[in-house]
Design a protein around this motif. Structure first.
Motif, PDB file in Angstrom:
ATOM      1  N   ILE A 159       0.851  -1.033  -0.041  1.00  0.00           N
ATOM      2  CA  ILE A 159      -0.099   0.004  -0.029  1.00  0.00           C
ATOM      3  C   ILE A 159       0.998   1.328  -0.130  1.00  0.00           C
ATOM      4  CG2 ILE A 159      -2.040  -0.950   0.992  1.00  0.00           C
ATOM      5  CD1 ILE A 159      -1.108   0.157   3.722  1.00  0.00           C
ATOM      6  N   GLN A 160       0.279   2.136  -0.370  1.00  0.00           N
ATOM      7  CA  GLN A 160       0.922   3.474  -0.562  1.00  0.00           C
ATOM      8  C   GLN A 160       0.452   4.580   0.239  1.00  0.00           C
ATOM      9  OE1 GLN A 160       3.635   5.437  -0.996  1.00  0.00           O
ATOM     10  NE2 GLN A 160       3.982   5.310  -3.152  1.00  0.00           N
ATOM     11  N   ASN A 161       1.223   5.462   0.959  1.00  0.00           N
ATOM     12  CA  ASN A 161       0.853   6.465   1.891  1.00  0.00           C
ATOM     13  C   ASN A 161       0.446   7.707   1.031  1.00  0.00           C
ATOM     14  OD1 ASN A 161       4.049   6.564   1.605  1.00  0.00           O
ATOM     15  ND2 ASN A 161       3.443   8.717   2.158  1.00  0.00           N
ATOM     16  N   PRO A 162      -0.372   8.584   1.597  1.00  0.00           N
ATOM     17  CA  PRO A 162      -0.832   9.877   0.958  1.00  0.00           C
ATOM     18  C   PRO A 162       0.507  10.530   1.123  1.00  0.00           C
ATOM     19  CG  PRO A 162      -1.897   9.572   3.210  1.00  0.00           C
ATOM     20  CD  PRO A 162      -1.355   8.273   2.849  1.00  0.00           C
ATOM     21  N   THR A 221      -0.244   6.369  10.149  1.00  0.00           N
ATOM     22  CA  THR A 221       0.267   6.197   8.766  1.00  0.00           C
ATOM     23  C   THR A 221       1.488   5.461   8.487  1.00  0.00           C
ATOM     24  OG1 THR A 221      -1.174   8.051   8.187  1.00  0.00           O
ATOM     25  CG2 THR A 221       0.796   7.277   6.612  1.00  0.00           C
ATOM     26  N   TRP A 222       2.594   5.926   9.129  1.00  0.00           N
ATOM     27  CA  TRP A 222       3.953   5.060   9.188  1.00  0.00           C
ATOM     28  C   TRP A 222       3.953   3.661   9.603  1.00  0.00           C
ATOM     29  CZ3 TRP A 222       9.039   6.169   7.954  1.00  0.00           C
ATOM     30  CH2 TRP A 222       9.932   5.439   8.557  1.00  0.00           C
ATOM     31  N   SER A 223       3.228   3.479  10.668  1.00  0.00           N
ATOM     32  CA  SER A 223       2.980   2.196  11.015  1.00  0.00           C
ATOM     33  C   SER A 223       2.241   1.310  10.006  1.00  0.00           C
ATOM     34  CB  SER A 223       2.584   2.198  12.316  1.00  0.00           C
ATOM     35  OG  SER A 223       3.220   2.758  13.366  1.00  0.00           O
ATOM     36  N   ARG A 224       1.223   1.663   9.660  1.00  0.00           N
ATOM     37  CA  ARG A 224       0.357   0.913   8.598  1.00  0.00           C
ATOM     38  C   ARG A 224       1.335   0.668   7.671  1.00  0.00           C
ATOM     39  NH1 ARG A 224      -3.033  -3.021   8.039  1.00  0.00           N
ATOM     40  NH2 ARG A 224      -4.320  -2.640   5.995  1.00  0.00           N
ATOM     41  N   PRO A 259       7.346   6.828   4.507  1.00  0.00           N
ATOM     42  CA  PRO A 259       7.013   5.306   4.950  1.00  0.00           C
ATOM     43  C   PRO A 259       6.989   4.367   3.809  1.00  0.00           C
ATOM     44  CG  PRO A 259       5.301   7.211   5.763  1.00  0.00           C
ATOM     45  CD  PRO A 259       6.170   7.798   4.755  1.00  0.00           C
ATOM     46  N   TYR A 260       6.520   4.882   2.820  1.00  0.00           N
ATOM     47  CA  TYR A 260       6.618   3.833   1.503  1.00  0.00           C
ATOM     48  C   TYR A 260       8.065   3.776   1.061  1.00  0.00           C
ATOM     49  CZ  TYR A 260       5.646   1.403  -2.947  1.00  0.00           C
ATOM     50  OH  TYR A 260       5.490   0.704  -3.914  1.00  0.00           O
ATOM     51  N   VAL A 261       9.011   4.714   1.193  1.00  0.00           N
ATOM     52  CA  VAL A 261      10.347   4.575   0.741  1.00  0.00           C
ATOM     53  C   VAL A 261      11.212   3.659   1.814  1.00  0.00           C
ATOM     54  CG1 VAL A 261      12.566   5.814   0.638  1.00  0.00           C
ATOM     55  CG2 VAL A 261      10.290   6.613  -0.715  1.00  0.00           C
ATOM     56  N   ALA A 262      10.686   3.857   3.166  1.00  0.00           N
ATOM     57  CA  ALA A 262      11.444   3.349   4.186  1.00  0.00           C
ATOM     58  C   ALA A 262      11.104   1.649   4.098  1.00  0.00           C
ATOM     59  CB  ALA A 262      11.239   3.790   5.361  1.00  0.00           C
TER      60      ALA A 262
END
Length: 259
Positions: free
Chosen positions: A90-93, A104-107, A152-155
């Motif tokens: 999944i992608q973060n906004p 958001t980070w955790s999800r 979040p996505y990059v990490a």
């Protein structure tokens, strides 16, 4: 060809844009396919379309018991597990780090990273019991560099690289190969529809025109590479990373002859 006859493949996020392409291709190559999917209606529809060698397994990749149930389904229904594709993501906004909330980070990390960790943990014993096999983690070119607004996505995708290499070292002597694919911008709803909480889709502000191959990737582009990495033709490849991005990582192509 029937490169995967009498083999069983589990694809997470198996009814999504890339996932459904992977599932259909493995099935066409003779595999039994398990469609790991939280969207049960969409997964069931794909399983019905493909027929007896396809089955939905309702899977929450962040839940260890859900993974255990999926592995049991593979072994009880089809006799074993030979390939795991950790495709769900999944992608973060988009937001600056300072404006990104911890939930958001955790999800994002739970689905993209912990999901791959739990999948590897659950599948490893089953792959050993089957005499070996393959795990392929679908990461992203965002896991190869920084991208503003997508921390979040990059990490999560950077971390998948380390997980892949560690698993490859731990499982290689058991005949289990573990590799990573880093897709660039692939034409799926993931790109064309805004992430939850976002107002714009990635496709709204991305153009492939400056790059070496000036088009969006197609799910089939990723699927063809995945089939190779999962097959005996790649029997000497493990811990590797494959970029499939039309030259995005190379930078912009020349638009005209130099003076």
């Amino acid at each position: 060809m029937n490169r995967f006859s009498n083999q069983t493949v589990l694809v997470t996020g198996g009814a999504g844009g890339q996932g459904a392409s992977h599932v259909r291709a493995f099935h066409a190559e003779g595999a039994n396919v398990l469609i790991g999917e939280r969207a049960a209606d969409r997964g069931a529809a794909l399983a019905d379309e493909l027929g007896p060698r396809a089955r939905l397994t309702e899977l929450d990749v962040t839940d260890e018991e859900s993974w255990a149930a999926a592995i049991r389904t593979a072994e009880e229904t089809f006799g074993g597990l030979n390939v795991l594709v950790n495709n769900a993501g999944i992608q973060n906004p988009p937001a600056l780090i300072e404006h990104t909330d911890q939930a958001t980070w955790s999800r994002i990390l739970d689905v993209n990273l912990t999901g791959a960790f739990l999948g590897t943990k659950a599948a490893a014993p089953a792959l050993r019991r089957a005499g070996g096999g393959s795990i392929v983690n679908i990461a992203s070119t965002m896991g190869l560099g920084g991208t503003a607004h997508y921390a979040p996505y990059v990490a999560s995708k950077w971390a998948v690289r380390g997980l892949t290499r560690t698993a490859a070292l731990e499982l290689g002597r058991d005949g289990v190969r573990v590799n990573t694919i880093h897709p660039g911008v692939i034409a799926t709803p993931f790109i064309h529809e805004p992430a939850a909480g976002a107002s714009a889709a990635i496709a709204d502000f991305y153009s492939p025109e400056p790059f070496a191959i000036p088009r969006l990737g197609e799910p089939a582009d990723v699927t063809e590479l995945l089939l190779f990495l999962s097959s005996p033709a790649a029997s000497f490849i493990t811990g590797a990373e494959y970029v499939i991005d039309g030259g995005l990582q190379l930078g912009p192509a020349l638009q005209s002859e130099p003076a």
